[in-house]
Structures are given as C-alpha cells and as structure tokens.
Design an enzyme around this catalytic site. Sequence first.
Site, mmCIF file in Angstrom:
data_model
loop_
_atom_site.group_PDB
_atom_site.id
_atom_site.type_symbol
_atom_site.label_atom_id
_atom_site.label_comp_id
_atom_site.label_asym_id
_atom_site.label_seq_id
_atom_site.Cartn_x
_atom_site.Cartn_y
_atom_site.Cartn_z
ATOM 1 N N GLU A 179 53.829 133.543 52.912
ATOM 2 C CA GLU A 179 53.101 132.272 53.082
ATOM 3 C C GLU A 179 53.599 131.516 54.309
ATOM 4 O O GLU A 179 54.807 131.285 54.469
ATOM 5 C CB GLU A 179 53.254 131.395 51.824
ATOM 6 N N ASP B 258 52.228 133.151 37.507
ATOM 7 C CA ASP B 258 53.263 132.571 38.380
ATOM 8 C C ASP B 258 54.364 131.965 37.509
ATOM 9 O O ASP B 258 54.085 131.106 36.663
ATOM 10 C CB ASP B 258 52.598 131.458 39.212
ATOM 11 N N LYS C 247 54.782 136.601 39.242
ATOM 12 C CA LYS C 247 55.212 136.310 40.618
ATOM 13 C C LYS C 247 56.345 135.297 40.567
ATOM 14 O O LYS C 247 56.327 134.397 39.724
ATOM 15 C CB LYS C 247 54.049 135.753 41.438
ATOM 16 N N GLU D 140 59.178 133.042 43.338
ATOM 17 C CA GLU D 140 59.363 132.608 44.725
ATOM 18 C C GLU D 140 60.793 132.847 45.210
ATOM 19 O O GLU D 140 61.753 132.686 44.454
ATOM 20 C CB GLU D 140 59.039 131.113 44.846
HETATM 21 O O1 KIV Z 1 50.566 129.030 43.334
HETATM 22 C C1 KIV Z 1 49.853 129.528 44.217
HETATM 23 O O2 KIV Z 1 48.669 129.223 44.372
HETATM 24 C C2 KIV Z 1 50.453 130.509 45.115
HETATM 25 C C3 KIV Z 1 49.619 131.069 46.214
HETATM 26 C C4 KIV Z 1 49.594 130.136 47.351
HETATM 27 C C5 KIV Z 1 50.080 132.413 46.631
HETATM 28 O O3 KIV Z 1 51.603 130.831 44.951
#
Ligand code: KIV
Length: 302
Positions: free
Chosen positions: A197, A98, A128, A130
């Site tokens: 989400e 992330d 990932k 956002e």
């Molecule tokens: O950081 C995280 O746990 C997330 C999930 C909720 C998809 O982005």
Amino acid sequence: MSTPPRHEQPQDAPRRPVTLTKLAEMRALGEPIVMVTAYDHPSAKAVEAAGVDIVLVGDSAANNVLGYTDTVPVTVDELLMLTAAVHRGLRTPLLVGDLPFGSYEASDEQAIQTAHRFVKEAGCDAVKLEGGGASADRARAIVRAGVPVMGHIGLTPQTATMLGGYRAQGRTAARAKQVFDDALALQAAGCFSIVFEAIPAEVTDAIMPFLEIPVIGIGAGSSTDGQVLVLHDLLAIHDDFQPKFAKRFAAVKAEMLRGVEAYADEVRTRKFPGGEHTYGIAPEELDRFRDSLGFVEDSARR
Ligand code: KIV
C-alpha cells in the site's frame, strides 16, 4: 481447510471458487488479480456478480460503514459480524478477513485464536495482518495453525501514527529497503500473498522480481500481480477524503441522494404510494368490516 457452506449458491454459475492455487497460477500466467473490499451482504452479492477474485472484509469497515474516524477502534466482534454477512453473499471469490488492531500483536497464541475465529465464525478462507517484523512471526504462527495469511506492508493504517501519518512509504533508500525486508520476511513466513500500500511504483518494480507470491497493490504502481481498492472509494459511496490512489468508477452516493430526495418529494406531495403499491380487500369483507365498526360505535355510545 474447510469452511462452512456458503448460502445462495446459484447451481448454474460457471465460475469455480478461487483457491490459493488458482491465485498462484494467475500470477504465473500474468493474469491480473482483482481484489476489492466488501462489508455487507448486498455488496458481497454485487462483487460476486462482477466476478472479482478476492474479497477483503477490511478493517476499513471502521471508517467506511461503522462511522469511526480510523481503523484502530474496530473490534473483532464487529468485523466478524460484517464478515459473516459477506460470506453469506459469496460463492466464488477467496474471502479474506482483516485482523483488527490489537487482535494479533500480543502473542502467537492471540494471533492464532483470532485467526481461527475468522475461519470458524465468519467462514473466511484466509486472514490479513499488517506489518513486517513481529507481524511476520505472527503470520508464521497462524499459517502453522492452518490458516492462510495475506501480509500488508507499506502504509499500514493500524500503525499510521508510527509511520508519520497516512502517507506513502518507502520514499527514501532506507525506508524502501525496509519495505523490501518486510516483504521477504512475510514471504518466508509462509504468506500466500502480500498487499503493498502507498509505495512508489519504482520501489515496487525493484522488489517484484524477488517475490514468488502474488502481490496485490493499492497505490503501488502497475507492476504488482493484482490491484485492490476499497469499495466505498471506487463506487463513491461517500464523498469524504479520497486517497491519491483511489479512482472513482461510479457515483453511488449521488444516486442514493437522488433516490431518497425523489422519495421524500413524492411522500410530501402525496404522489407515493400509488394504487400499484396498495393492497386490496374483497368488497363483501370491507362491508362486513365497516358494519363491525358501526357495531363498535353503537356499543360505545351505549
Ligand atoms: O482494510 C482495508 O480496506 C485494507 C485495504 C486497503 C487493503 O486493508
């Protein structure tokens, strides 16, 4: 794209590593995709053994393991250390890192540089990020730089303040249309998948037919191609606030508490350690040792 070899790979494991192609196939076949977060090596080994398809080292590590109150403060270096530990415990699931707040928004160059760090230093298969809008441009740049990208729309915790707090998104016609536009923009940017989400199930249902890539839901109903939950929510490793969409499948914190209390009790009552936890020494070595202590005492007296 090549990633460093993963450690601790059992030779006889029947599962093959999950690839982007495999995920697309699962979507086409209607096989639900299982995604979960993990933040450390033992958890990685547990989710590997459980046979999940995608592991996300989420920026939710911020509140779940690092003690921050939200995801905003967590740094790239903090997430890289956790992600590398998870990578060492995985063999088959696709590993997604992330990108934390502030590590990709400023420019395409910043986004590419951060994404490359997650691949090179932590062994990620994908990253990932956002949001739609400018994030779709960042996603396009990262994909062009050779790193697969998963989008994330609806409730995006990094910008929760702008969204009016941690609340479901897409609950008016205009906001639902925004979710739809963001999803299409991320798909057009080359994302291999998108997380939805906290979106009303009916809104998800209406958007799904327009998407050709796997959608992973968290609080977005059951029509998505897969589901993701935060490990600490689903195992109840903490007993903090649980979002409406989180379901508890185990009670790990209660079990941890039980174990530590039992240990403390046995230490206090001198039941632990028992003979089976204690090392021995050959009698003649013990005699010699005791003699040597006597010698030390003698010389200390002189
Ligand atoms: O950081 C995280 O746990 C997330 C999930 C909720 C998809 O982005």
